[in-house]
Design a protein around this motif. Sequence first.
Motif, PDB file in Angstrom:
ATOM      1  N   LEU A  82      -5.299  33.596  13.937  1.00  0.00           N
ATOM      2  CA  LEU A  82      -4.490  32.661  14.743  1.00  0.00           C
ATOM      3  C   LEU A  82      -5.132  32.492  16.126  1.00  0.00           C
ATOM      4  CD1 LEU A  82      -1.879  31.028  14.565  1.00  0.00           C
ATOM      5  CD2 LEU A  82      -0.603  33.067  15.235  1.00  0.00           C
ATOM      6  N   ILE A  83      -5.603  33.602  16.666  1.00  0.00           N
ATOM      7  CA  ILE A  83      -6.263  33.541  17.987  1.00  0.00           C
ATOM      8  C   ILE A  83      -7.581  32.767  17.879  1.00  0.00           C
ATOM      9  CG2 ILE A  83      -7.397  34.993  19.749  1.00  0.00           C
ATOM     10  CD1 ILE A  83      -5.036  36.993  19.354  1.00  0.00           C
ATOM     11  N   GLU A  84      -8.294  32.966  16.783  1.00  0.00           N
ATOM     12  CA  GLU A  84      -9.561  32.219  16.602  1.00  0.00           C
ATOM     13  C   GLU A  84      -9.277  30.715  16.519  1.00  0.00           C
ATOM     14  OE1 GLU A  84     -12.205  33.845  13.631  1.00  0.00           O
ATOM     15  OE2 GLU A  84     -13.495  32.050  13.697  1.00  0.00           O
ATOM     16  N   ALA A  85      -8.225  30.350  15.794  1.00  0.00           N
ATOM     17  CA  ALA A  85      -7.863  28.921  15.693  1.00  0.00           C
ATOM     18  C   ALA A  85      -7.491  28.365  17.073  1.00  0.00           C
ATOM     19  CB  ALA A  85      -6.722  28.738  14.703  1.00  0.00           C
ATOM     20  N   ALA A  86      -6.815  29.201  17.887  1.00  0.00           N
ATOM     21  CA  ALA A  86      -6.375  28.753  19.222  1.00  0.00           C
ATOM     22  C   ALA A  86      -7.541  28.638  20.203  1.00  0.00           C
ATOM     23  CB  ALA A  86      -5.339  29.742  19.769  1.00  0.00           C
ATOM     24  N   CYS A  87      -8.552  29.465  20.013  1.00  0.00           N
ATOM     25  CA  CYS A  87      -9.649  29.549  21.002  1.00  0.00           C
ATOM     26  C   CYS A  87     -10.906  28.827  20.552  1.00  0.00           C
ATOM     27  CB  CYS A  87      -9.990  31.014  21.277  1.00  0.00           C
ATOM     28  SG  CYS A  87      -8.627  31.887  22.033  1.00  0.00           S
ATOM     29  N   ILE A  88     -10.849  28.091  19.478  1.00  0.00           N
ATOM     30  CA  ILE A  88     -12.039  27.406  18.964  1.00  0.00           C
ATOM     31  C   ILE A  88     -12.707  26.622  20.112  1.00  0.00           C
ATOM     32  CG2 ILE A  88     -10.571  25.505  18.116  1.00  0.00           C
ATOM     33  CD1 ILE A  88     -12.637  25.155  15.832  1.00  0.00           C
ATOM     34  N   PRO A  89     -13.994  26.837  20.342  1.00  0.00           N
ATOM     35  CA  PRO A  89     -14.618  26.270  21.554  1.00  0.00           C
ATOM     36  C   PRO A  89     -14.440  24.761  21.706  1.00  0.00           C
ATOM     37  CG  PRO A  89     -16.117  27.805  20.450  1.00  0.00           C
ATOM     38  CD  PRO A  89     -14.924  27.680  19.567  1.00  0.00           C
ATOM     39  N   GLU A  90     -14.435  24.028  20.597  1.00  0.00           N
ATOM     40  CA  GLU A  90     -14.363  22.553  20.689  1.00  0.00           C
ATOM     41  C   GLU A  90     -13.030  22.033  21.232  1.00  0.00           C
ATOM     42  OE1 GLU A  90     -15.344  24.299  18.121  1.00  0.00           O
ATOM     43  OE2 GLU A  90     -17.225  23.506  17.300  1.00  0.00           O
ATOM     44  N   ALA A  91     -11.933  22.779  21.070  1.00  0.00           N
ATOM     45  CA  ALA A  91     -10.609  22.213  21.407  1.00  0.00           C
ATOM     46  C   ALA A  91     -10.406  22.097  22.911  1.00  0.00           C
ATOM     47  CB  ALA A  91      -9.508  23.077  20.809  1.00  0.00           C
ATOM     48  N   ALA A 109      -4.332  33.685  24.777  1.00  0.00           N
ATOM     49  CA  ALA A 109      -5.772  33.638  24.478  1.00  0.00           C
ATOM     50  C   ALA A 109      -6.325  32.224  24.721  1.00  0.00           C
ATOM     51  CB  ALA A 109      -6.023  34.070  23.033  1.00  0.00           C
ATOM     52  N   ALA A 110      -5.557  31.208  24.343  1.00  0.00           N
ATOM     53  CA  ALA A 110      -6.011  29.823  24.537  1.00  0.00           C
ATOM     54  C   ALA A 110      -6.134  29.498  26.026  1.00  0.00           C
ATOM     55  CB  ALA A 110      -5.050  28.855  23.850  1.00  0.00           C
ATOM     56  N   ILE A 111      -5.166  29.972  26.813  1.00  0.00           N
ATOM     57  CA  ILE A 111      -5.233  29.719  28.269  1.00  0.00           C
ATOM     58  C   ILE A 111      -6.455  30.428  28.849  1.00  0.00           C
ATOM     59  CG2 ILE A 111      -4.056  30.045  30.494  1.00  0.00           C
ATOM     60  CD1 ILE A 111      -1.380  29.896  28.916  1.00  0.00           C
ATOM     61  N   GLU A 112      -6.654  31.671  28.412  1.00  0.00           N
ATOM     62  CA  GLU A 112      -7.825  32.405  28.914  1.00  0.00           C
ATOM     63  C   GLU A 112      -9.126  31.693  28.552  1.00  0.00           C
ATOM     64  OE1 GLU A 112      -6.864  36.307  27.542  1.00  0.00           O
ATOM     65  OE2 GLU A 112      -6.165  36.932  29.542  1.00  0.00           O
ATOM     66  N   ALA A 113      -9.101  31.006  27.409  1.00  0.00           N
ATOM     67  CA  ALA A 113     -10.299  30.262  26.980  1.00  0.00           C
ATOM     68  C   ALA A 113     -10.378  28.877  27.646  1.00  0.00           C
ATOM     69  CB  ALA A 113     -10.305  30.123  25.455  1.00  0.00           C
ATOM     70  N   GLY A 114      -9.421  28.574  28.546  1.00  0.00           N
ATOM     71  CA  GLY A 114      -9.503  27.339  29.335  1.00  0.00           C
ATOM     72  C   GLY A 114      -8.921  26.106  28.668  1.00  0.00           C
ATOM     73  N   LYS A 115      -8.073  26.301  27.647  1.00  0.00           N
ATOM     74  CA  LYS A 115      -7.480  25.141  26.952  1.00  0.00           C
ATOM     75  C   LYS A 115      -6.200  24.684  27.654  1.00  0.00           C
ATOM     76  CE  LYS A 115     -10.245  26.378  23.521  1.00  0.00           C
ATOM     77  NZ  LYS A 115     -11.585  25.819  23.491  1.00  0.00           N
ATOM     78  N   ASP A 116      -5.969  23.384  27.704  1.00  0.00           N
ATOM     79  CA  ASP A 116      -4.648  22.884  28.060  1.00  0.00           C
ATOM     80  C   ASP A 116      -3.707  23.166  26.893  1.00  0.00           C
ATOM     81  OD1 ASP A 116      -5.307  21.929  30.568  1.00  0.00           O
ATOM     82  OD2 ASP A 116      -5.803  19.917  29.852  1.00  0.00           O
ATOM     83  N   ILE A 117      -2.425  23.346  27.213  1.00  0.00           N
ATOM     84  CA  ILE A 117      -1.442  23.684  26.182  1.00  0.00           C
ATOM     85  C   ILE A 117      -0.402  22.569  26.098  1.00  0.00           C
ATOM     86  CG2 ILE A 117       0.312  25.376  25.436  1.00  0.00           C
ATOM     87  CD1 ILE A 117      -2.486  26.652  25.587  1.00  0.00           C
ATOM     88  N   ALA A 118      -0.230  22.005  24.899  1.00  0.00           N
ATOM     89  CA  ALA A 118       0.920  21.117  24.635  1.00  0.00           C
ATOM     90  C   ALA A 118       1.962  22.023  23.996  1.00  0.00           C
ATOM     91  CB  ALA A 118       0.514  19.981  23.701  1.00  0.00           C
TER      92      ALA A 118
END
Length: 380
Positions: A82-91, A109-118
Amino acid sequence: MKKIAILGSTGSIGTQTLDVVRENGDIEVVSLAAGSNTELLEKQVREFHPKVVCVYQKERAADLKERLKDKTVKIVTGMDGLIEAACIPEAEIVVTAVVGMIGIRPTIAAIEAGKDIALANKETLVTAGHLIIPLAKEKGIRILPVDSEHSAIFQSLQGNAGNKIQKILLTASGGPFRGKKQEDLLNVKVEDALKHPNWSMGRKITIDSSTMINKGLEVIEAKWLFDVSVDEIQVVVQPQSVIHSMVEYEDGSVIAQLGTPDMKLPIQYALYYPERRYLPGDRLDFWSLSHLDFEKPDLDTFYGLALAYEAGREGGSMPTVLNAANELAVSMFLDRQITYLEIVEIIEDCMKAHKKIENPSLEQILMTEQETYERIRSRR
Ligand SMILES: NC(=O)C1=CN([C@@H]2O[C@H](COP(=O)(O)OP(=O)(O)OC[C@H]3O[C@@H](n4cnc5c(N)ncnc54)[C@H](OP(=O)(O)O)[C@@H]3O)[C@@H](O)[C@H]2O)C=CC1
Ligand SMILES: CC(=O)[C@@H](O)[C@H](O)COP(=O)(O)O
Ligand SMILES: [Mn+2]
């Protein structure tokens, strides 16, 4: 092409997100995740061609691999998956549409990887808002609300940066039991509680709407999203679910967002913010809309809402207890192991027994969740 990850792609919000993607044609879905529904995941992979797909339940992974053996997609499982799906570099954006506080770790984890969150997954903000909001600020990422009321508040705030909010008016449908008293709810069946008057949603949130715990969770969600205290949030029952929420400013002006009850609007707004795009569907017709009603919530019958205000005021680990107790109690009610009224009785019991932790770490939140579950299981 905007690139997105969808956690909870097989659910009500997840499938409507994919509807929005399909209708617009300029978003690439780079990862998908669900709990166990491999049949629908297979269809989604074949239509949207993600690079990574997660099925959380490990025992379902072999089935998904078999179904997708002709496809080049990485299949992952469990929390790591689940974390890998959230942190996939392309997203660029992660749509968090899983149900429950299982969403905390992938969201962080997604926030730490710099993703915006909807963000649809309100339970994550309710339990870990004190970790997530500062982290999002530190990383400079945006948390774009998907929950209809919070999207309405967010929309009502546009163009008003720097102006002081007097209060947030958070609207509630009142659910299927609006107007009922406690004694009328003694024999409520699962089927009765699943009949939401206006919205078609997943089972857990539909039960939460019927107890008004959904509104309580939304009060705490709004506290974190809009940096207000829970006492600056007033719940207003608006049975038609036409006014999705409002903001009152210090000059007395009230700005609202209205629309038909269709989650595709807040989903699309979050994905394309600040752009507004054409959205097919019904429009409000003010000539045929003869009236709108407003009521004060009945906090005696729906005292779960009062408990949520209490948990929101107390803060620390108390919202985790409220949320975890509700998650387990709702699933027990859906499995017909407890009565309807026991849902909120269990929440109250767990909150009374809990010794609050002031500023819980992620580990302490997850420990509090487990302790709450153990207390509920030991009741039986
Ligand atoms: N539905 C709505 O209109 C609204 C929903 N929300 C919020 O959005 C969130 C989702 O709600 P909703 O779409 O109704 O819920 P659903 O029950 O319809 O969908 C839940 C999704 O989460 C997935 N899921 C469950 N457990 C896991 C897990 N351990 N790992 C990965 N995925 C998992 C499910 O997969 P599977 O199908 O395989 O079980 C499914 O895709 C909730 O937090 C809800 O409060 C907020 C506003 C409106
Ligand atoms: C669509 C949505 O955002 C739900 O959270 C909805 O608000 C539930 O309705 P009530 O909780 O107001 O009954
Ligand atoms: Mn809502």
